[in-house]
Motif scaffolding. Structure first.
Motif, mmCIF file in Angstrom:
data_model
loop_
_atom_site.group_PDB
_atom_site.id
_atom_site.type_symbol
_atom_site.label_atom_id
_atom_site.label_comp_id
_atom_site.label_asym_id
_atom_site.label_seq_id
_atom_site.Cartn_x
_atom_site.Cartn_y
_atom_site.Cartn_z
ATOM 1 N N ALA A 54 0.798 -1.244 0.000
ATOM 2 C CA ALA A 54 0.000 0.000 0.000
ATOM 3 C C ALA A 54 0.819 1.276 0.000
ATOM 4 C CB ALA A 54 -0.925 0.008 1.217
ATOM 5 N N PHE A 55 0.283 2.246 -0.732
ATOM 6 C CA PHE A 55 0.660 3.646 -0.575
ATOM 7 C C PHE A 55 -0.447 4.241 0.295
ATOM 8 C CE2 PHE A 55 2.379 2.402 -4.672
ATOM 9 C CZ PHE A 55 3.623 3.004 -4.723
ATOM 10 N N ILE A 56 -0.109 4.625 1.499
ATOM 11 C CA ILE A 56 -1.114 5.213 2.385
ATOM 12 C C ILE A 56 -0.987 6.727 2.294
ATOM 13 C CG2 ILE A 56 -1.837 5.483 4.795
ATOM 14 C CD1 ILE A 56 -1.003 2.521 5.138
ATOM 15 N N VAL A 57 -2.114 7.364 1.958
ATOM 16 C CA VAL A 57 -2.104 8.795 1.664
ATOM 17 C C VAL A 57 -2.839 9.554 2.766
ATOM 18 C CG1 VAL A 57 -2.891 10.542 0.016
ATOM 19 C CG2 VAL A 57 -2.098 8.309 -0.818
ATOM 20 N N SER A 58 -2.190 10.595 3.281
ATOM 21 C CA SER A 58 -2.818 11.408 4.318
ATOM 22 C C SER A 58 -2.639 12.890 3.991
ATOM 23 C CB SER A 58 -2.184 11.083 5.677
ATOM 24 O OG SER A 58 -2.784 11.866 6.686
ATOM 25 N N SER A 59 -3.491 13.727 4.592
ATOM 26 C CA SER A 59 -3.432 15.167 4.307
ATOM 27 C C SER A 59 -3.503 15.972 5.601
ATOM 28 C CB SER A 59 -4.602 15.552 3.404
ATOM 29 O OG SER A 59 -4.708 16.957 3.300
ATOM 30 N N PHE A 60 -2.510 16.787 5.854
ATOM 31 C CA PHE A 60 -2.572 17.665 7.032
ATOM 32 C C PHE A 60 -3.680 18.698 6.869
ATOM 33 C CE2 PHE A 60 1.977 16.377 7.121
ATOM 34 C CZ PHE A 60 1.955 15.760 8.354
ATOM 35 N N GLY A 61 -4.009 19.019 5.619
ATOM 36 C CA GLY A 61 -5.044 20.009 5.342
ATOM 37 C C GLY A 61 -6.352 19.662 6.020
ATOM 38 N N LYS A 62 -6.720 18.373 5.973
ATOM 39 C CA LYS A 62 -7.996 17.952 6.549
ATOM 40 C C LYS A 62 -7.897 17.899 8.070
ATOM 41 C CE LYS A 62 -9.325 16.948 2.350
ATOM 42 N NZ LYS A 62 -10.259 17.790 1.633
ATOM 43 N N THR A 63 -6.828 17.324 8.577
ATOM 44 C CA THR A 63 -6.719 17.078 10.014
ATOM 45 C C THR A 63 -6.576 18.363 10.816
ATOM 46 O OG1 THR A 63 -5.744 14.944 9.545
ATOM 47 C CG2 THR A 63 -5.357 15.813 11.747
ATOM 48 N N TYR A 64 -5.850 19.344 10.241
ATOM 49 C CA TYR A 64 -5.559 20.549 11.018
ATOM 50 C C TYR A 64 -6.273 21.804 10.490
ATOM 51 C CZ TYR A 64 -2.011 17.641 13.233
ATOM 52 O OH TYR A 64 -1.369 16.643 13.923
ATOM 53 N N HIS A 65 -7.314 21.625 9.699
ATOM 54 C CA HIS A 65 -8.114 22.750 9.185
ATOM 55 C C HIS A 65 -7.263 23.726 8.369
ATOM 56 C CE1 HIS A 65 -10.696 21.108 12.249
ATOM 57 N NE2 HIS A 65 -10.069 21.668 13.251
ATOM 58 N N VAL A 66 -6.392 23.190 7.536
ATOM 59 C CA VAL A 66 -5.548 24.063 6.700
ATOM 60 C C VAL A 66 -5.538 23.525 5.263
ATOM 61 C CG1 VAL A 66 -4.077 25.070 8.489
ATOM 62 C CG2 VAL A 66 -3.473 22.825 7.570
ATOM 63 N N THR A 67 -6.731 23.430 4.656
ATOM 64 C CA THR A 67 -6.789 22.823 3.321
ATOM 65 C C THR A 67 -5.977 23.624 2.300
ATOM 66 O OG1 THR A 67 -8.845 24.004 2.823
ATOM 67 C CG2 THR A 67 -9.071 21.784 3.719
ATOM 68 N N GLY A 68 -5.830 24.931 2.547
ATOM 69 C CA GLY A 68 -5.087 25.761 1.601
ATOM 70 C C GLY A 68 -3.579 25.578 1.661
ATOM 71 N N TRP A 69 -3.098 24.868 2.642
ATOM 72 C CA TRP A 69 -1.648 24.680 2.738
ATOM 73 C C TRP A 69 -1.139 23.598 1.790
ATOM 74 C CZ3 TRP A 69 0.195 24.996 8.561
ATOM 75 C CH2 TRP A 69 -0.131 26.272 9.059
ATOM 76 N N LYS A 70 -2.041 22.712 1.383
ATOM 77 C CA LYS A 70 -1.691 21.634 0.451
ATOM 78 C C LYS A 70 -0.413 20.908 0.890
ATOM 79 C CE LYS A 70 -3.682 20.774 -2.743
ATOM 80 N NZ LYS A 70 -4.907 19.924 -2.902
#
Ligand SMILES: Cc1ncc(COP(=O)(O)O)c(C=O)c1O
Length: 404
Positions: free
Chosen positions: A243-259
């Protein structure tokens, strides 16, 4: 005239060559269309998935501090060591006690420009021309164009209409000699379903005799409700190994614009991932990496997230329960789907997409039609709202929706 256009050479007529599109079926996404319409009409935007509240000021301070300390030049291609170490430690603390795979910070974690880039890069790294990749529809809109850009063929398997559960018989039947990979997403956008332990075990069993790779989009991993667990592929050795496990800090920390996000994958997969990453982004912005590295050592913000969003979900659902929208379960993510077929207005029969435009224009609330997540535009009278909004925004939307 030709003199002016051709910079002095009368024999040259400037002409932009016609392009043969690589993505003939791609136009402006429904998210952009609805957000633009919402802004134009002054509608409450519950369409596109992003919070309308700010992140923790401590996170902003951590990033500002990194900038002030002069951490503003290219970081290492794979991400700054301190962030990769924080991620490895977090994965171990969170999944380790549940049999989770341990990831090596140096060789198995790569920082990406959000989950979108992570998914594209993983697909470009593994899909060869003519390969098939299984996607479960409805699905996030980048998956299919990504597969097509890699020269692969998307094989669309529907989640069960109505419940949006995986149909493992159909998944197994879709596997063939050309299948290179399968993409899964739990908690799921748009349906807000969450895969169970049984689901993951069944997938593991199906993939076990094959060489099929798994791309597991886990961006909503910390938004699971009613005591459910997030069943990461990292917790299933037979899945984690492929697996390639994909995560996003944007969702977890309310910073979707940080990409900014990451991919965790066994070393041989990470090696290939990084070859592509090196030439499509090379590096991801430095100060945010340092800021996140320190901030994420405290587990409280992500441990508190399920309760934070569950409260908003419950508030939103309680309001919608007073209307004729039929509520579908919302087990995870920050989405709530509703069936529109019992509404008292004739516009319920317009079809999802036209209904959403009407809802935005006339009622003043933007939503996203589920048909946008299907290749064939399958219409089941269901639309998606995003409840990652301030309580007052939700209250304003509910006030408008109460008319229906
Ligand atoms: C299922 C899913 N995957 C990936 C992404 C993209 O995440 P990012 O903003 O980190 O690129 C989103 C964002 O909406 C999503 O819903």
């Amino acid at each position: 005239m030709s003199y002016e256009l051709s910079n002095g050479d009368p024999n040259v007529t400037p002409r932009t060559p016609a392009l043969a599109t690589k993505l003939p079926s791609v136009g402006t996404t429904i998210f952009t269309v609805m957000s633009t319409l919402a802004a134009e009409k002054g509608a409450v935007n519950l369409g596109q998935g992003f919070p309308d509240f700010d992140c923790d000021p401590a996170l902003v301070a951590a990033v500002s501090d990194a900038m002030a300390r002069g951490l503003n030049q290219y970081p290492p291609m794979i991400g700054v060591p301190v962030l990769r170490e924080s991620i490895a430690a977090k994965l171990q603390a969170w999944h380790g006690p549940h049999g989770g795979r341990a990831y090596d910070a140096a060789g198995e974690i790569t920082i990406t420009a959000g989950a979108t880039q992570a998914i594209l890069t993983a697909i470009l790294a593994v899909v060869h021309a003519g390969d098939e990749v299984i996607v479960l529809e409805p699905c996030y809109d980048s998956y299919v164009p990504n597969i097509e850009l890699a020269g692969g063929t998307p094989v669309r398997v529907p989640l069960v209409p109505g419940t949006f559960r995986p149909d493992f018989d159909r998944i197994a039947a879709a596997i063939g000699p050309k299948t290179r990979a399968i993409l899964i997403n739990s908690p799921h956008n748009p349906s807000a379903t969450v895969w169970t332990r049984e689901d993951m075990l069944r997938l593991q069993e199906i993939l076990d005799p094959t060489d099929i790779l798994l791309i597991s989009d886990e961006v909503y991993e910390h938004m699971v409700f009613d005591g459910r667990n997030h069943e990461s592929a990292a917790r299933y050795p037979g899945l984690a190994a492929r697996a390639f496990i994909v995560s996003s800090f944007g969702k977890t920390y309310h910073v979707t614009g940080w990409k900014i996000g990451y991919v965790a994958a066994p070393a041989p997969l990470s090696v290939e991932f990084r070859k592509v990453h090196q030439f499509n982004v090379f590096t991801v912005n430095t100060p945010m990496q340092y800021g996140l590295a320190g901030y994420m050592r405290d587990p409280a913000p992500y441990l508190d997230l399920p309760a934070f969003y569950q409260r908003k979900r419950d508030l939103f659902r309680a309001g919608l329960a007073q209307t004729r929208f039929r509520l579908l379960p919302s087990e995870g993510s920050y989405f709530q789907c509703v069936d529109i077929s019992q509404l008292a207005v004739p516009e319920r029969s317009l079809g999802e997409a036209e209904f959403c435009k009407w809802l935005t224009t006339e009622i003043g609330v933007a939503a996203i039609p589920l048909s946008a997540f299907y290749g064939n535009g399958f219409d089941q009278n269901v639309v998606r709202f995003c409840f990652a909004k301030k309580d007052e925004t939700l209250a304003l939307a509910l006030g408008r929706l109460a008319r229906l």
